[in-house]
Write an enzyme that holds these catalytic residues in place. Structure first.
Site, PDB file in Angstrom:
ATOM      1  CE  LYS A  79     -24.947   5.709 -26.467  1.00 31.77           C
ATOM      2  NZ  LYS A  79     -25.636   6.148 -27.699  1.00 31.77           N
ATOM      3  CB  SER A 154     -25.325   3.035 -30.108  1.00 28.22           C
ATOM      4  OG  SER A 154     -25.605   4.407 -29.862  1.00 28.22           O
ATOM      5  CB  SER A 178     -28.306   5.756 -30.774  1.00 29.63           C
ATOM      6  OG  SER A 178     -27.553   4.950 -31.640  1.00 29.63           O
TER       7      SER A 178
HETATM    8  N1  GLN Z   1     -27.486   2.660 -35.737  1.00 29.33           N
HETATM    9  C1  GLN Z   1     -27.040   3.892 -36.336  1.00 29.33           C
HETATM   10  C2  GLN Z   1     -25.558   3.798 -36.590  1.00 29.33           C
HETATM   11  O1  GLN Z   1     -25.026   2.765 -36.387  1.00 29.33           O
HETATM   12  C3  GLN Z   1     -27.359   5.050 -35.431  1.00 29.33           C
HETATM   13  C4  GLN Z   1     -26.462   5.105 -34.254  1.00 29.33           C
HETATM   14  C5  GLN Z   1     -26.709   6.298 -33.375  1.00 29.33           C
HETATM   15  O2  GLN Z   1     -27.762   6.926 -33.420  1.00 29.33           O
HETATM   16  N2  GLN Z   1     -25.715   6.625 -32.593  1.00 29.33           N
HETATM   17  O3  GLN Z   1     -24.915   4.713 -36.980  1.00 29.33           O
END
Ligand code: GLN
Length: 486
Positions: A79, A154, A178
């Site tokens: 990532k 994400s 994410s």
């Molecule tokens: N979707 C969640 C957020 O927007 C979690 C994102 C993540 O785990 N990085 O914060």
């Protein structure tokens, strides 16, 4: 033989070991696959062709010398918030578009030491804020099962890359879901390790008390192999836990008869009823395998988890992202009048709308007069959520829940309403808040779209989670299906 790009780590590793396949051949096949489908999927921010072939040649030498481990010569993606020396780390943000880190993340180092081959960096929501990868400043990633739909986020790039055969595995980060939610949307396995099990050194910080790095793979056995390579104490992360790392492969294949699995009712309220049906079949399958299922579990504080998260995560983010001031890292606005103007212009142009929203929310929650009402209160509820899990885990080896309340949604569908987007992580967020472990495993399909189930366990219960997930996977065979993208 199946296409090389559709192999698992285990299958490819066996061929490499027998010298029936070289890492250069395998890596070349993966680079071809990336060229063939990347226009459609868009899972990569950067592809590192030359570096990959160099690392593959080095891996082949190691294999020939008899000095190979299970990841030696295996092509992977990281990532784009994991630092890679000499390769851009952008966090899919204009702020870091040209940023090349002077050092490797701990996980980058460990995978390099294991002989894994870096194919490139995975697209993501900007600074890992989002659930669809549509918040990438560059382009959205698409779901390899249906290109009109999102891959989740994400870590949408990593999940889509694994599902589309554009790498054999990837690493994501998980602050509120994410890794697991995109794994669920893309039909792959995703693990959020216990807080402190995997070093955060060199992971670009979003919300430091919640962030963890973990694997995205095609199978549970592959997940165990990757976790083995990245887990374990690292003195450069003060929250890294010093305790011996068990052999994760050892728990695979053990029967799960007698293991106690709780079904917490709050996680099933308000979900898409079709997702509920998929999970019901999964529960029955686990019962057939001898697991003891208890549907009477309740975790009442679950209802506060999303609210707690959207105080704590933005608060921490507002502090972490203060470092992007146009002086230290990445983008700096040209033609500024003075220091303050430079800072304002840099942040105005460098950050996208969701990142700005989080910084505003966090700055507000931490400001004088509101700190007690919001941040401190959220910390107190966090302690309650943690306690509730601790109590429940006196009686169960694991909890089974949906990973996400819906199947993958269409691009654009939730962009106008941030709260709808936030709700996509309602089932994964409590796990980060409590610092415990969670894995998403493919549990079936709804009209051709993958649905994942989540298994949650107490701190350092990864062996038991992998054991249950593996037994379920082997009994169903969902992991053998491949996304149709060509
Ligand atoms: N979707 C969640 C957020 O927007 C979690 C994102 C993540 O785990 N990085 O914060």
């Amino acid at each position: 033989m199946p296409e090389l790009y559709s192999l698992t780590i285990g299958e490819a590793g066996a061929l490499l070991k027998k010298r029936e396949l070289s890492s250069v051949e395998l890596t070349t096949a993966l680079l071809q696959r990336i060229r063939a489908v990347e226009d459609k999927v868009k899972a990569y921010v950067t592809v590192t062709d030359e570096l990959a072939l160099r690392q593959a040649a080095a891996a082949d030498k190691r294999i020939a010398a008899g000095d190979a481990g299970p990841l030696t010569g295996i092509p992977m993606q990281l990532k784009d918030n994991l630092n890679t020396r000499g390769v851009r780390t952008t966090c899919s943000s204009r702020m870091l578009e040209q940023f090349v880190s002077p050092y490797d993340a701990c996980v980058t180092e460990r995978l390099a030491a294991a002989g894994a081959v870096l194919l490139g960096k995975g697209n993501m929501d900007e600074f890992a804020m989002g659930s669809s990868t549509e918040n990438s400043a560059f382009f959205p990633t698409r779901n390899p099962w249906d290109l009109q739909r999102v891959p989740g986020g994400s870590s949408g790039g990593p999940a889509a890359a694994v599902a589309a055969g554009e790498c054999l595995f990837s690493l994501g980060s998980d602050t509120g879901g994410s890794i697991r939610q995109p794994a669920s949307f893309c039909g792959v396995v995703g693990l959020k390790p216990t807080y402190g099990l995997v070093s955060r050194y060199g992971l670009v910080a979003f919300a430091s008390s919640l962030d963890q790095v973990g694997p995205l793979t095609k199978t549970v056995a592959d997940c165990a192999v990757v976790l083995q390579a990245i887990a374990g104490h690292d003195a450069r992360d003060s929250t890294s836990v010093a305790r011996p790392v068990p052999g994760y492969a050892a728990s695979l294949g053990k029967p799960i008869a007698g293991m106690r699995i709780g079904i917490p009712r709050e996680y099933f309220q308000g979900i898409d009823p079709h997702v509920g049906q998929v999970l019901e079949r999964a529960i029955q399958k686990l019962a057939q395998l001898g697991a003891v299922i208890d549907r009477g579990v309740s975790l009442p504080s679950t209802h506060y988890a999303l609210a707690v998260y959207y105080i704590l995560a933005p608060s921490e983010a507002s502090a972490n992202l203060a470092r992007y001031d146009g002086a230290k890292y990445g983008f700096a606005a040209p033609d500024a009048k003075d220091m303050w103007d430079a800072m304002e212009q840099t942040r105005r142009h460098g950050f996208g709308p969701e990142v700005k929203r989080r910084i505003l929310l966090g700055t507000y929650a931490l400001s004088a007069g509101y700190y007690d009402a919001y941040y401190l209160k959220a910390l107190k509820v966090r302690a309650l959520i943690r306690q509730e899990f601790e109590l429940v885990f006196q009686r169960y080896d694991a909890l089974l829940t949906p990973t996400s309340p819906t199947p993958p949604f269409r691009l654009g569908e939730k962009l106008a309403d941030p709260v709808q987007m936030y709700l996509s992580d309602v089932d994964t967020i409590p796990v980060n808040i409590a610092g415990i472990a969670g894995i998403s495993v493919p549990a079936g399909f709804l009209e051709g779209l993958p649905v994942g189930m989540q298994l949650i366990g107490p701190a350092f219960s990864e062996p038991a989670l992998l054991q249950i997930a593996h037994a379920y996977e082997q009994a169903t065979g969902w992991h053998k299906l491949r996304a149709p993208v060509q």
